[in-house]
Design an enzyme around this catalytic site. Sequence first.
Site, mmCIF file in Angstrom:
data_model
loop_
_atom_site.group_PDB
_atom_site.id
_atom_site.type_symbol
_atom_site.label_atom_id
_atom_site.label_comp_id
_atom_site.label_asym_id
_atom_site.label_seq_id
_atom_site.Cartn_x
_atom_site.Cartn_y
_atom_site.Cartn_z
ATOM 1 N N GLY A 62 0.797 -1.225 0.000
ATOM 2 C CA GLY A 62 0.000 0.000 0.000
ATOM 3 C C GLY A 62 0.829 1.275 0.000
ATOM 4 O O GLY A 62 0.359 2.337 0.406
ATOM 5 N N ASN B 195 1.687 2.968 -2.510
ATOM 6 C CA ASN B 195 1.079 3.906 -3.467
ATOM 7 C C ASN B 195 -0.213 4.492 -2.912
ATOM 8 O O ASN B 195 -0.505 5.671 -3.134
ATOM 9 C CB ASN B 195 0.867 3.205 -4.803
ATOM 10 N N MET C 177 -3.567 -6.898 -7.381
ATOM 11 C CA MET C 177 -3.025 -8.044 -8.111
ATOM 12 C C MET C 177 -4.106 -9.034 -8.514
ATOM 13 O O MET C 177 -4.025 -10.223 -8.240
ATOM 14 C CB MET C 177 -1.962 -8.752 -7.250
ATOM 15 N N ILE D 253 -6.640 -9.562 -12.024
ATOM 16 C CA ILE D 253 -7.065 -9.030 -13.328
ATOM 17 C C ILE D 253 -8.583 -8.852 -13.331
ATOM 18 O O ILE D 253 -9.320 -9.810 -13.053
ATOM 19 C CB ILE D 253 -6.638 -9.981 -14.467
ATOM 20 N N LEU D 254 -9.030 -7.643 -13.619
ATOM 21 C CA LEU D 254 -10.467 -7.338 -13.577
ATOM 22 C C LEU D 254 -11.079 -7.472 -14.972
ATOM 23 O O LEU D 254 -10.550 -6.946 -15.954
ATOM 24 C CB LEU D 254 -10.674 -5.917 -13.037
ATOM 25 N N ASN E 33 -4.893 2.232 -13.639
ATOM 26 C CA ASN E 33 -3.976 1.230 -13.092
ATOM 27 C C ASN E 33 -2.543 1.731 -13.126
ATOM 28 O O ASN E 33 -2.094 2.326 -14.115
ATOM 29 C CB ASN E 33 -4.079 -0.066 -13.915
ATOM 30 N N HIS F 225 1.341 0.766 -13.214
ATOM 31 C CA HIS F 225 2.171 -0.385 -13.594
ATOM 32 C C HIS F 225 3.633 0.031 -13.622
ATOM 33 O O HIS F 225 3.982 1.049 -14.243
ATOM 34 C CB HIS F 225 1.749 -0.918 -14.976
ATOM 35 N N ASP G 182 -2.531 -4.510 -18.341
ATOM 36 C CA ASP G 182 -1.521 -3.430 -18.385
ATOM 37 C C ASP G 182 -1.437 -2.773 -19.756
ATOM 38 O O ASP G 182 -0.381 -2.304 -20.171
ATOM 39 C CB ASP G 182 -0.155 -3.980 -17.958
ATOM 40 N N GLU H 2 6.723 5.704 -8.957
ATOM 41 C CA GLU H 2 5.306 5.328 -8.820
ATOM 42 C C GLU H 2 4.585 6.274 -7.872
ATOM 43 O O GLU H 2 3.475 6.731 -8.151
ATOM 44 C CB GLU H 2 5.186 3.913 -8.260
HETATM 45 C C1 GRF Z 1 4.272 -1.709 -6.876
HETATM 46 O O1 GRF Z 1 5.401 -1.849 -7.707
HETATM 47 C C2 GRF Z 1 3.022 -1.908 -7.688
HETATM 48 O O2 GRF Z 1 3.066 -1.311 -8.961
HETATM 49 C C3 GRF Z 1 3.009 -3.387 -7.782
HETATM 50 O O3 GRF Z 1 3.216 -3.773 -6.434
HETATM 51 C C4 GRF Z 1 4.197 -2.866 -5.891
HETATM 52 C C5 GRF Z 1 3.827 -2.473 -4.498
HETATM 53 O O4 GRF Z 1 2.743 -1.598 -4.554
HETATM 54 N N1 GRF Z 1 1.808 -3.915 -8.327
HETATM 55 P P1 GRF Z 1 2.137 -1.018 -3.162
HETATM 56 O O5 GRF Z 1 3.328 -0.699 -2.266
HETATM 57 O O6 GRF Z 1 1.284 -2.124 -2.585
HETATM 58 O O7 GRF Z 1 1.368 0.197 -3.533
#
Ligand code: GRF
Length: 198
Positions: A11, A13, A93, A95-96, A110, A112, A152, A181
Amino acid sequence: MRLAVLISGNGSNLQALIDAIEAQTLGAQIVLVVSNRREAYGLVRARQHGLETLYFPIKPYRERGQSREAYDADLAARVRAYAPDVVVLAGWMHILSPAFLDVFAGRVINLHPALPNAFNGVNAIERAWQAYQAGEIDHSGVMVHYAIPEVDAGAVIVQERVPFLPDDTFEQFAARIHATEHRLIVEAVRRLAEVLKS
Ligand code: GRF
């Protein structure tokens, strides 16, 4: 602008969005944080900031022999109840399918950790690193794009190159990717807010 944020892990991001909102550099509010994994630390981050959370695993659907589409449709209904303007997939993680995407009419974005059409799918950071070690590329990057059923893919909202540096380690490269990111996820929502206002 009302955001629903979907996560599956750390989390970081999500945290970048929370920090920008709380610093008032991003005019948005997170109305819901969803995780498909109970142990996702992103749920802890959300609760620390008083955000509404929903743990929504696919496992019960599989145990009942139900399809991914059934899960996706129910997930969409649960998220829609919070009336988000935009759904943000931030380290999500799963795919929708259109059973989810179509409910939000193209307002699913999304993050990526690679450039368009470079390393779609999982382990993009590791695969880019391997390509660099093999002398095939000299940079990778990050993008935020509109989510479509193809993994993606979809129109890019914002992207940025991330170089490999001499005597880089994987950890140093990955840290640059993640820092990028954390900036781009905020910038993408900012740009979308402009688009939705106009
Ligand atoms: C990130 O590189 C994201 O793009 C990938 O998982 C990593 C961790 O993301 N899918 P976060 O720290 O859970 O936001």
